[in-house]
Design an enzyme around this catalytic site. Sequence first.
Site, PDB file in Angstrom:
ATOM      1  CG  ASP A  14      -2.200   0.922   1.144  1.00 18.63           C
ATOM      2  OD1 ASP A  14      -2.302   1.367  -0.006  1.00 18.63           O
ATOM      3  OD2 ASP A  14      -2.951   1.083   1.964  1.00 18.63           O
TER       4      ASP A  14
ATOM      5  CG  HIS B  34      -0.244   1.779  -9.096  1.00 22.58           C
ATOM      6  ND1 HIS B  34      -0.435   1.485  -7.893  1.00 22.58           N
ATOM      7  CD2 HIS B  34      -1.305   2.562  -9.797  1.00 22.58           C
ATOM      8  CE1 HIS B  34      -1.433   2.010  -7.270  1.00 22.58           C
ATOM      9  NE2 HIS B  34      -2.033   2.459  -8.345  1.00 22.58           N
TER      10      HIS B  34
ATOM     11  CG  LEU C 142       9.955 -17.009  -4.141  1.00 22.03           C
ATOM     12  CD1 LEU C 142       9.688 -17.127  -2.821  1.00 22.03           C
ATOM     13  CD2 LEU C 142      10.497 -15.899  -4.660  1.00 22.03           C
TER      14      LEU C 142
HETATM   15  C1  FPP Z   1      -1.968  -0.067  -3.372  1.00 20.62           C
HETATM   16  O1  FPP Z   1      -1.569   1.310  -3.391  1.00 20.62           O
HETATM   17  C2  FPP Z   1      -1.498  -0.573  -4.299  1.00 20.62           C
HETATM   18  C3  FPP Z   1      -2.226  -1.226  -5.381  1.00 20.62           C
HETATM   19  C4  FPP Z   1      -3.517  -1.283  -5.550  1.00 20.62           C
HETATM   20  C5  FPP Z   1      -1.409  -1.792  -6.457  1.00 20.62           C
HETATM   21  C6  FPP Z   1      -0.294  -2.657  -6.260  1.00 20.62           C
HETATM   22  C7  FPP Z   1       0.521  -2.855  -7.673  1.00 20.62           C
HETATM   23  C8  FPP Z   1       1.866  -3.057  -7.698  1.00 20.62           C
HETATM   24  C9  FPP Z   1       2.561  -2.527  -6.502  1.00 20.62           C
HETATM   25  C10 FPP Z   1       2.385  -2.904  -8.986  1.00 20.62           C
HETATM   26  C11 FPP Z   1       2.210  -4.315  -9.835  1.00 20.62           C
HETATM   27  C12 FPP Z   1       2.502  -5.575  -8.968  1.00 20.62           C
HETATM   28  C13 FPP Z   1       2.682  -6.575  -9.690  1.00 20.62           C
HETATM   29  C14 FPP Z   1       2.979  -7.847  -8.654  1.00 20.62           C
HETATM   30  C15 FPP Z   1       3.371  -6.557 -11.185  1.00 20.62           C
HETATM   31  P1  FPP Z   1      -2.492   2.454  -3.552  1.00 20.62           P
HETATM   32  O2  FPP Z   1      -2.665   2.871  -4.811  1.00 20.62           O
HETATM   33  O3  FPP Z   1      -3.803   2.276  -2.596  1.00 20.62           O
HETATM   34  O4  FPP Z   1      -1.864   3.798  -2.733  1.00 20.62           O
HETATM   35  P2  FPP Z   1      -2.375   4.956  -1.774  1.00 20.62           P
HETATM   36  O5  FPP Z   1      -2.869   4.282  -0.468  1.00 20.62           O
HETATM   37  O6  FPP Z   1      -1.330   5.687  -1.425  1.00 20.62           O
HETATM   38  O7  FPP Z   1      -3.386   5.477  -2.591  1.00 20.62           O
END
Ligand code: FPP
Length: 270
Positions: free
Chosen positions: A29, A46, A140
């Site tokens: 997050d 992201h 893994l």
């Molecule tokens: C939450 O941060 C993150 C996500 C919903 C997406 C996670 C995706 C990645 C880390 C990239 C791709 C992953 C892979 C496995 C290829 P948020 O957007 O909710 O952050 P915020 O709370 O600051 O708004």
Amino acid sequence: MSKSPRIVSTTSAVPALSTLPQHVAVIMDGNGRWAKGRGLPRIAGHRKGVEAVRELVTACGELGIPCLTLFAFSSENWRRPETEVRLLLELFLMALDKEVKKLHTSKVRFRVIGDIERFGPKLGARIQAAEELTRDNQNLTLTIAANYGGRWDVAQACKQLAREAAAGQLDPESITAESLEPHLSMAGIPEPDLFIRTGGEQRISNFLLWQLAYTELYFTPVLWPEFNRSQFDQALASFASRQRRFGQTGDQIEGQEVEQPARAGKGSHA
Ligand code: FPP
């Protein structure tokens, strides 16, 4: 040495204790906030998050942690603005194309859990191909939870049992927690020992609800794109310092031996 993890249901038996987790599960997050803080669009966070994923996968490989599960997209993430959802799906596609060969070379078994049909046939086919290519890798097991929800998982497992009961193959009275487990999408993978959530929130957000029953929870305010090896080492040190009791008393635990990691790598927390 075999790297196959031991499978023990933590509510039916007490697993062997180790100072190194066998399975780490992560809610990544804070990507949006990381980007916003830099005046960048959310998708830039992201993208940066993918780099942090790479670093964590490498660390698990080096340390000999056999299972890593990442929450990439929850069933509730569809509630986000349409553009962000579309760009996230494109990012998954690109990351798949770019990383799968490298994962295979590093002997990583790649799998995706969740209701992936909604992602469409293109992404579905790529996921399937990546799972097939890496199926026998033993270094893994990297599980990506995508369009995943813990409640969805338990419900779909119940549906499978209900079908067997309706077909007369299963006596409903014989159903136990253990008989449900093989139908969950994490079947065959040990329950997480350590759960990490970055970004400051302290909740599970419908992640592996069933499997987190006895998992140690670690919350950090660090935003996911900034979660590096040193942050991971801190989480592992916190894990190693905890007394896991699984319902027993502290005195009972103190009389038991704690296993040292089978294949300690560069980390100093072993
Ligand atoms: C939450 O941060 C993150 C996500 C919903 C997406 C996670 C995706 C990645 C880390 C990239 C791709 C992953 C892979 C496995 C290829 P948020 O957007 O909710 O952050 P915020 O709370 O600051 O708004």
